[in-house]
Design a protein around this motif. Structure first.
Motif, PDB file in Angstrom:
ATOM      1  N   VAL A 109       0.858  -1.192   0.000  1.00  0.00           N
ATOM      2  CA  VAL A 109       0.000   0.000   0.000  1.00  0.00           C
ATOM      3  C   VAL A 109       0.891   1.237   0.000  1.00  0.00           C
ATOM      4  N   GLN A 110       0.625   2.126  -0.965  1.00  0.00           N
ATOM      5  CA  GLN A 110       1.318   3.405  -1.021  1.00  0.00           C
ATOM      6  C   GLN A 110       0.352   4.463  -0.492  1.00  0.00           C
ATOM      7  N   VAL A 111       0.721   5.072   0.602  1.00  0.00           N
ATOM      8  CA  VAL A 111      -0.116   6.111   1.200  1.00  0.00           C
ATOM      9  C   VAL A 111       0.400   7.452   0.699  1.00  0.00           C
ATOM     10  N   SER A 112      -0.480   8.226   0.043  1.00  0.00           N
ATOM     11  CA  SER A 112      -0.098   9.534  -0.500  1.00  0.00           C
ATOM     12  C   SER A 112      -0.958  10.617   0.136  1.00  0.00           C
ATOM     13  N   VAL A 113      -0.298  11.655   0.626  1.00  0.00           N
ATOM     14  CA  VAL A 113      -1.010  12.839   1.106  1.00  0.00           C
ATOM     15  C   VAL A 113      -0.719  13.937   0.094  1.00  0.00           C
ATOM     16  N   LEU A 114      -1.768  14.415  -0.565  1.00  0.00           N
ATOM     17  CA  LEU A 114      -1.620  15.415  -1.620  1.00  0.00           C
ATOM     18  C   LEU A 114      -1.853  16.818  -1.055  1.00  0.00           C
ATOM     19  N   PHE A 115      -1.010  17.744  -1.456  1.00  0.00           N
ATOM     20  CA  PHE A 115      -1.130  19.146  -1.018  1.00  0.00           C
ATOM     21  C   PHE A 115      -1.492  19.999  -2.216  1.00  0.00           C
ATOM     22  N   VAL A 152       6.353  -0.532   7.705  1.00  0.00           N
ATOM     23  CA  VAL A 152       6.763   0.587   6.854  1.00  0.00           C
ATOM     24  C   VAL A 152       7.976   0.158   6.034  1.00  0.00           C
ATOM     25  N   GLU A 153       7.814   0.191   4.716  1.00  0.00           N
ATOM     26  CA  GLU A 153       8.919  -0.171   3.828  1.00  0.00           C
ATOM     27  C   GLU A 153       9.773   1.056   3.518  1.00  0.00           C
ATOM     28  N   THR A 154       9.114   2.160   3.177  1.00  0.00           N
ATOM     29  CA  THR A 154       9.826   3.430   3.001  1.00  0.00           C
ATOM     30  C   THR A 154       9.126   4.468   3.884  1.00  0.00           C
ATOM     31  N   PRO A 155       9.866   5.166   4.718  1.00  0.00           N
ATOM     32  CA  PRO A 155       9.248   6.151   5.618  1.00  0.00           C
ATOM     33  C   PRO A 155       8.657   7.321   4.823  1.00  0.00           C
ATOM     34  N   CYS A 186       4.468   7.338   1.465  1.00  0.00           N
ATOM     35  CA  CYS A 186       4.971   6.321   2.385  1.00  0.00           C
ATOM     36  C   CYS A 186       4.542   4.959   1.840  1.00  0.00           C
ATOM     37  N   MET A 187       5.447   3.981   1.832  1.00  0.00           N
ATOM     38  CA  MET A 187       5.120   2.646   1.325  1.00  0.00           C
ATOM     39  C   MET A 187       5.017   1.675   2.495  1.00  0.00           C
ATOM     40  N   ILE A 188       3.913   0.914   2.549  1.00  0.00           N
ATOM     41  CA  ILE A 188       3.687  -0.049   3.618  1.00  0.00           C
ATOM     42  C   ILE A 188       3.537  -1.433   3.001  1.00  0.00           C
ATOM     43  N   ALA A 189       4.330  -2.397   3.493  1.00  0.00           N
ATOM     44  CA  ALA A 189       4.315  -3.767   2.976  1.00  0.00           C
ATOM     45  C   ALA A 189       3.586  -4.670   3.979  1.00  0.00           C
ATOM     46  N   PRO A 190       2.986  -5.767   3.510  1.00  0.00           N
ATOM     47  CA  PRO A 190       2.317  -6.683   4.448  1.00  0.00           C
ATOM     48  C   PRO A 190       3.340  -7.374   5.364  1.00  0.00           C
ATOM     49  N   MET A 250      -1.889   3.307  12.645  1.00  0.00           N
ATOM     50  CA  MET A 250      -3.041   2.407  12.629  1.00  0.00           C
ATOM     51  C   MET A 250      -2.800   1.165  11.764  1.00  0.00           C
ATOM     52  N   LEU A 251      -1.928   1.284  10.769  1.00  0.00           N
ATOM     53  CA  LEU A 251      -1.635   0.129   9.902  1.00  0.00           C
ATOM     54  C   LEU A 251      -0.453  -0.703  10.410  1.00  0.00           C
TER      55      LEU A 251
END
Length: 176
Positions: free
Chosen positions: A124-130, A158-161, A171-175, A151-152
């Motif tokens: 999962v790639q979490v993106s916060v757009l500004f 966390v693969e990449t902070p 931010c990249m999150i791996a299972p 929460m995840l």
């Protein structure tokens, strides 16, 4: 420095012997239905396989006598290859997009969605757009990102902070 090439002899050693490639006689034969036919000469086993319209395949070459099975070798090879390919599951990357002003309940909904992705072994790639003036308040986006990562943390790592890339924080999150 030249690298040694794989020879055809090495490749043929790794493959299964079929029909006339089986040189040892006698062999233990298993029929196409799976019943033991006993230890018989290789020629007789080849004749039985030809009569059935199938191949004689050596399945246990290290046994004494070697174990051969009467089967359709093409079909066997196809199913073996298919099974091997299905074992290689490809991980996909799914994206969750958020904004700094996204409400808490909407963030929780996105997190539930991300948890499902992680349970299915997807990254999962979490993106916060500004946008616009939101760039002046990057700390708001960082708070949202930290909340999501926290929460995840139960279902993923966390693969990449979180990193800022122009107008988006990723931010990249791996299972797990």
């Amino acid at each position: 420095m030249a690298l040694a090439r794989k020879t055809n002899q090495q490749e043929s050693r790794d493959t299964v012997r079929i029909n006339s490639q089986i040189r040892i006689s006698p062999v233990r034969v298993v029929s196409e239905e799976g019943e033991q036919l006993g230890i018989i000469p290789t020629e007789a086993a080849l004749d039985r396989a030809r009569d059935a319209g199938l191949d004689l395949v050596e399945v246990a070459p290290n046994e004494r006598p070697p174990v051969c099975r009467i089967m359709d070798y093409g079909k066997f090879k196809y199913e073996k290859n298919k099974k091997q390919q299905s074992s290689h599951t490809k991980t996909k990357t799914k994206e969750i997009r958020l904004r700094p002003k996204t409400g808490n309940e909407d963030v929780r909904t996105k997190i539930r969605q991300a948890e499902k992705f992680l349970e299915h072994k997807d990254k999962v790639q979490v993106s916060v757009l500004f946008r616009g003036r939101e760039m002046a308040h990057i700390e708001e986006g960082r708070k949202v990102m930290e909340m999501v990562v926290e929460m995840l943390s139960e279902v993923g790592k966390v693969e990449t902070p979180p990193q800022q890339h122009g107008r988006r924080m990723i931010c990249m999150i791996a299972p797990k």
